[in-house]
Design a protein around this motif. Structure first.
Motif, PDB file in Angstrom:
ATOM      1  N   UNK A 101     -39.394  -8.531  -1.957  1.00  0.00           N
ATOM      2  CA  UNK A 101     -40.310  -8.787  -3.061  1.00  0.00           C
ATOM      3  C   UNK A 101     -41.518  -7.868  -2.990  1.00  0.00           C
ATOM      4  N   UNK A 160     -35.384  -7.745   9.472  1.00  0.00           N
ATOM      5  CA  UNK A 160     -34.600  -8.520   8.516  1.00  0.00           C
ATOM      6  C   UNK A 160     -33.556  -9.363   9.239  1.00  0.00           C
ATOM      7  N   UNK A 202     -35.651 -22.049   6.908  1.00  0.00           N
ATOM      8  CA  UNK A 202     -34.672 -22.632   6.010  1.00  0.00           C
ATOM      9  C   UNK A 202     -33.379 -22.853   6.749  1.00  0.00           C
ATOM     10  N   UNK A 209     -36.456 -25.760   2.658  1.00  0.00           N
ATOM     11  CA  UNK A 209     -37.482 -24.974   3.360  1.00  0.00           C
ATOM     12  C   UNK A 209     -38.502 -25.921   3.968  1.00  0.00           C
ATOM     13  N   UNK A 213     -38.828 -17.436   6.300  1.00  0.00           N
ATOM     14  CA  UNK A 213     -39.450 -16.832   5.134  1.00  0.00           C
ATOM     15  C   UNK A 213     -40.965 -16.864   5.274  1.00  0.00           C
ATOM     16  N   UNK A 272     -42.629 -15.194  -2.142  1.00  0.00           N
ATOM     17  CA  UNK A 272     -41.889 -15.177  -0.890  1.00  0.00           C
ATOM     18  C   UNK A 272     -41.380 -13.800  -0.538  1.00  0.00           C
ATOM     19  N   UNK A 273     -41.260 -13.557   0.770  1.00  0.00           N
ATOM     20  CA  UNK A 273     -40.588 -12.381   1.255  1.00  0.00           C
ATOM     21  C   UNK A 273     -39.079 -12.562   1.216  1.00  0.00           C
ATOM     22  N   UNK A 274     -38.361 -11.559   1.676  1.00  0.00           N
ATOM     23  CA  UNK A 274     -36.903 -11.583   1.612  1.00  0.00           C
ATOM     24  C   UNK A 274     -36.255 -12.285   2.796  1.00  0.00           C
ATOM     25  N   UNK A 275     -37.053 -12.656   3.775  1.00  0.00           N
ATOM     26  CA  UNK A 275     -36.526 -13.459   4.874  1.00  0.00           C
ATOM     27  C   UNK A 275     -36.111 -12.650   6.094  1.00  0.00           C
ATOM     28  N   UNK A 289     -38.781 -23.616  -8.484  1.00  0.00           N
ATOM     29  CA  UNK A 289     -38.435 -22.323  -7.913  1.00  0.00           C
ATOM     30  C   UNK A 289     -36.920 -22.111  -8.011  1.00  0.00           C
ATOM     31  N   UNK A 304     -33.748 -19.829  -6.144  1.00  0.00           N
ATOM     32  CA  UNK A 304     -33.411 -19.027  -4.975  1.00  0.00           C
ATOM     33  C   UNK A 304     -31.975 -18.549  -5.033  1.00  0.00           C
ATOM     34  N   UNK A 340     -32.157 -14.305  -0.437  1.00  0.00           N
ATOM     35  CA  UNK A 340     -33.465 -13.959  -0.997  1.00  0.00           C
ATOM     36  C   UNK A 340     -34.418 -15.130  -0.834  1.00  0.00           C
ATOM     37  N   UNK A 341     -35.713 -14.842  -0.903  1.00  0.00           N
ATOM     38  CA  UNK A 341     -36.695 -15.908  -0.904  1.00  0.00           C
ATOM     39  C   UNK A 341     -36.771 -16.577  -2.267  1.00  0.00           C
ATOM     40  N   UNK A 342     -37.279 -17.805  -2.310  1.00  0.00           N
ATOM     41  CA  UNK A 342     -37.432 -18.488  -3.597  1.00  0.00           C
ATOM     42  C   UNK A 342     -38.356 -17.714  -4.534  1.00  0.00           C
TER      43      UNK A 342
END
Lengths: 114, 111
Positions: A1, A9, A37, A43, A90, A105-108, B36, B38, B42-44
């Motif tokens: 994001x 990652x 998560x 989450x 996340x 949020x980031x991509x995790x 949200x 998801x 990917x993040x929410x």
């Protein structure tokens, strides 16, 4: 994001080793969060920060610590990784004036503890 | 801490309107309702937020009855790309760190 980057990652680590995950933002947002998560749990908030050097615990903070020495970076550390900490992590940010649930949020980071 | 209850999963077909309902019986006066989306790996992503009545944006509508104990996310004319998990959150503007995500609703859109 856009504006928020998580590293690494993916990571595989052994039980008992320390692990640090990094969250970096370019939005200059005051608030930063770490979530994990897991299947069946959605989450869950681990720790959050409301400013440089200002952090607090979330719902599932045991076994985790955080640090925020700069506005843009929020680090999550597993002091001694356990298999129960295998999860997707996340990072999220929100602006100075908080909107209800208004996170980006980031991509995790997918962490596997073997 | 206002918790939410959503269906675990829903199925739909392309082109249909989808309504996902969330129950939040202990919502507080200052709480907002936020949804949200998801996708896997990917993040929410924020979809829509509201306090009461109806809110509409370019992707969805949010319907909130007068008692605010539930809310409905409406997705018009879904496509395959709307297949995702949808989370309903309830929380105050000033206690954003207390939001409860829950397990969400897995929407499966079929061709």
């Amino acid at each position: 994001d856009a504006g928020i980057t998580q590293s690494p990652r993916h990571k595989v680590t052994e039980t008992g080793t320390p692990v640090t995950l990094r969250c970096h933002q370019t939005e200059n947002h005051r608030y930063m969060y770490w979530y994990r998560q897991d299947p069946g749990h959605g989450l869950r908030l681990i720790h959050y920060s409301y400013g440089v050097k200002d952090t607090d615990k979330g719902e599932v903070s045991d076994g985790y610590s955080v640090s925020r020495s700069k506005t843009e970076d929020f680090l999550l550390t597993l002091e001694s990784a356990t298999s129960s900490q295998t999860s997707v992590y996340f990072c999220a940010i929100s602006p100075l004036l908080p909107r209800a649930g208004g996170y980006t949020f980031g991509s995790g980071t997918r962490l596997t503890v073997v | 801490l206002a918790k939410t209850t959503q269906p675990i999963s829903m199925d739909s077909y392309e082109g249909q309107e989808v309504n996902i309902t969330c129950s939040h019986n202990n919502i507080a006066t200052n709480d907002y309702i936020t949804w949200y989306q998801q996708f896997p790996s990917q993040g929410p992503r924020f979809i829509i937020q509201g306090y009461k009545t109806k809110v509409t944006n370019e992707v969805a509508s949010l319907f909130i009855p007068a008692d605010r104990k539930s809310s409905t996310l409406s997705l018009p004319r879904v496509s395959l790309s709307d297949t995702a998990v949808y989370y309903c959150l309830v929380g105050s503007l000033y206690n954003f760190n207390k939001f409860y995500f829950g397990s969400g609703t897995k929407l499966n859109v079929k061709p």
